[in-house]
Design a protein around this motif. Sequence first.
Motif, short mmCIF file in Angstrom:
data_model
loop_
_atom_site.label_atom_id
_atom_site.label_comp_id
_atom_site.label_asym_id
_atom_site.label_seq_id
_atom_site.Cartn_x
_atom_site.Cartn_y
_atom_site.Cartn_z
N ARG A 180 -5.57 -4.83 -10.53
CA ARG A 180 -5.88 -5.03 -12.24
C ARG A 180 -7.58 -3.74 -12.29
NH1 ARG A 180 -3.31 -3.98 -15.06
NH2 ARG A 180 -4.18 -4.96 -16.71
N ARG A 181 -7.89 -3.88 -10.71
CA ARG A 181 -9.58 -3.30 -11.00
C ARG A 181 -10.02 -3.26 -9.37
NH1 ARG A 181 -14.17 -6.27 -10.09
NH2 ARG A 181 -13.41 -8.70 -9.86
N CYS A 182 -10.75 -2.27 -9.08
CA CYS A 182 -10.99 -2.03 -8.07
C CYS A 182 -11.98 -2.76 -7.32
CB CYS A 182 -11.62 -0.74 -8.58
SG CYS A 182 -10.26 1.03 -8.31
N VAL A 183 -12.35 -2.83 -6.28
CA VAL A 183 -13.24 -4.18 -5.71
C VAL A 183 -13.67 -3.23 -4.55
CG1 VAL A 183 -11.35 -5.75 -6.91
CG2 VAL A 183 -10.64 -5.40 -4.81
N ALA A 184 -13.47 -2.45 -4.63
CA ALA A 184 -13.23 -1.21 -2.72
C ALA A 184 -15.01 -0.98 -2.82
CB ALA A 184 -13.26 -0.37 -3.30
N ALA A 185 -15.89 -2.00 -1.44
CA ALA A 185 -17.07 -2.16 -1.68
C ALA A 185 -18.33 -0.68 -1.89
CB ALA A 185 -17.75 -2.64 -0.01
N GLN A 186 -16.87 0.17 -0.92
CA GLN A 186 -17.12 1.41 -1.35
C GLN A 186 -16.47 2.90 -0.94
OE1 GLN A 186 -19.64 1.85 2.69
NE2 GLN A 186 -17.26 2.54 3.96
N PRO A 187 -16.73 3.83 -1.70
CA PRO A 187 -15.70 4.81 -2.25
C PRO A 187 -14.87 4.86 -0.40
CG PRO A 187 -17.50 5.10 -2.97
CD PRO A 187 -17.61 4.43 -1.79
N ARG A 188 -13.97 5.58 -0.68
CA ARG A 188 -12.98 6.63 0.39
C ARG A 188 -12.85 7.65 0.51
NH1 ARG A 188 -8.00 2.85 1.25
NH2 ARG A 188 -7.63 4.08 3.05
N PRO A 189 -12.82 8.51 1.96
CA PRO A 189 -12.41 9.93 1.67
C PRO A 189 -10.98 10.20 0.83
CG PRO A 189 -12.72 8.81 3.73
CD PRO A 189 -13.54 7.80 2.34
N ASP A 190 -10.06 9.40 1.37
CA ASP A 190 -8.96 9.42 0.73
C ASP A 190 -7.90 8.42 -0.09
OD1 ASP A 190 -9.15 7.52 2.86
OD2 ASP A 190 -7.24 7.75 3.76
N PRO A 191 -8.74 8.24 -1.97
CA PRO A 191 -8.37 7.51 -1.90
C PRO A 191 -7.41 7.14 -2.43
CG PRO A 191 -9.64 8.95 -3.67
CD PRO A 191 -9.53 9.23 -1.68
N ALA A 192 -6.06 6.47 -3.10
CA ALA A 192 -5.25 6.59 -3.68
C ALA A 192 -5.75 7.06 -4.89
CB ALA A 192 -4.06 5.45 -3.67
N ILE A 193 -3.70 7.44 -5.27
CA ILE A 193 -3.48 7.24 -7.46
C ILE A 193 -2.99 6.40 -7.51
CG2 ILE A 193 -4.15 9.09 -9.35
CD1 ILE A 193 -6.40 9.48 -7.35
N ARG A 194 -3.87 5.94 -8.97
CA ARG A 194 -3.01 4.48 -9.43
C ARG A 194 -2.41 4.88 -11.36
NH1 ARG A 194 -2.35 -0.06 -6.66
NH2 ARG A 194 -3.77 0.34 -4.65
N LEU A 195 -1.44 4.77 -11.41
CA LEU A 195 -0.83 4.68 -12.60
C LEU A 195 -2.30 2.99 -13.92
CD1 LEU A 195 1.05 5.20 -15.42
CD2 LEU A 195 1.89 3.51 -15.00
N ARG A 196 -2.38 3.65 -14.32
CA ARG A 196 -3.40 2.56 -15.38
C ARG A 196 -2.51 1.65 -16.15
NH1 ARG A 196 -8.97 2.85 -15.44
NH2 ARG A 196 -8.24 5.07 -15.69
N VAL A 197 -2.19 -0.16 -15.95
CA VAL A 197 -0.83 -0.82 -16.73
C VAL A 197 -2.06 -1.10 -17.99
CG1 VAL A 197 0.44 -2.19 -16.30
CG2 VAL A 197 0.42 -0.65 -15.00
N PRO A 198 -1.78 -1.23 -18.91
CA PRO A 198 -2.30 -1.70 -20.19
C PRO A 198 -2.16 -3.43 -19.98
CG PRO A 198 -0.99 0.12 -20.94
CD PRO A 198 -1.16 -0.59 -19.84
N ASP A 199 -3.38 -4.32 -20.47
CA ASP A 199 -3.09 -5.58 -20.52
C ASP A 199 -2.26 -5.80 -21.04
OD1 ASP A 199 -5.58 -5.51 -18.37
OD2 ASP A 199 -6.60 -6.61 -20.32
N GLY A 200 -1.29 -7.13 -20.47
CA GLY A 200 0.02 -7.34 -21.46
C GLY A 200 1.14 -6.41 -21.63
N CYS A 201 1.26 -5.59 -21.00
CA CYS A 201 2.08 -4.59 -20.79
C CYS A 201 3.48 -5.28 -20.09
CB CYS A 201 1.75 -3.67 -19.59
SG CYS A 201 3.24 -2.62 -19.75
N GLU A 202 4.34 -5.39 -21.37
CA GLU A 202 5.85 -5.36 -21.45
C GLU A 202 6.89 -5.19 -21.16
OE1 GLU A 202 6.93 -10.10 -22.45
OE2 GLU A 202 7.98 -8.78 -23.62
#
Length: 300
Positions: free
Chosen positions: A114-136
Amino acid sequence: MPAYRGRFAPSPTGPLHAGSLLAALGSWLLARQAGGQWLVRIEDVDPPREVAGAAQAQLATLAAFGLHPDGGVDYQSERGHLYLAALERLLADGLAFECHCSRSELAAVGGIHRRCVAAQPRPDPAIRLRVPDGCEIAFDDAVHGRIVQRVDTEVGDFVLRRSDGLWAYQLAVVVDDAEQGITDVVRGADLLDSTPRQRLLQRALGLPTPRYAHLPLLLGADGRKLSKSEAALPVSLDDPLATLRLLWACLGQAPLADERTRTTAEFLREAVAAFHLERVPTRAPPVSAAAHNANANSRA
């Protein structure tokens, strides 16, 4: 373009087992019954899981059972430019984002992003869809009825491109179904909970939404999904007619007359005319029990 266009889309991770063939048969029957087209697409976007020669073996099995696609076979490995164009649109619209979270960091927060909790950036990040809160997301499945999923809390922001650069299934299948004009997705019930994610992606990309029918999974005598069961041996090509009768029974259909179905071609012709989607169960009997019922019906 025909009013109905279906497809069968196996992953080349091994030979077809009976559960895969049931999905192929069900989707083929509905396409033929509607007078539409039936396509075959090889979903080969995960090379580490592929088995050499599996795609060719799967196509040979379909042909041996009389399940011939309309037109050529498409391969997802050749369609990366389409996925990239869709991903760039989502990023430009602020609907997708780079995620630097590691698996261990995600596991520590329950595995639902639901939010990025990474301690530091990665050279190879994934790409995710931003799912809205309350999305049904809710939809009507032709076999299972009304399906409702809270995508934000049950799934979270899901991956579109993996950190290793490979395309995620959810993005690839949505782009392919739209680009190929698929009107009806008929597949196994193991993908039922993926459908809300795909419908959300279709909405984000402004793509049409197909109709859905999720066929029952075949279970082994041990009660496990056939693909994970010891019973998941490759489909034998020695007696296609016997296997078709078994799958027909698993689809909940009334037995066909033996004297009119002495060959595979005759069986498929009769099956197209006799198939009733409303008879398909949400759960199929274990394969051993279905085989017994099919044999009993053939002797009746």
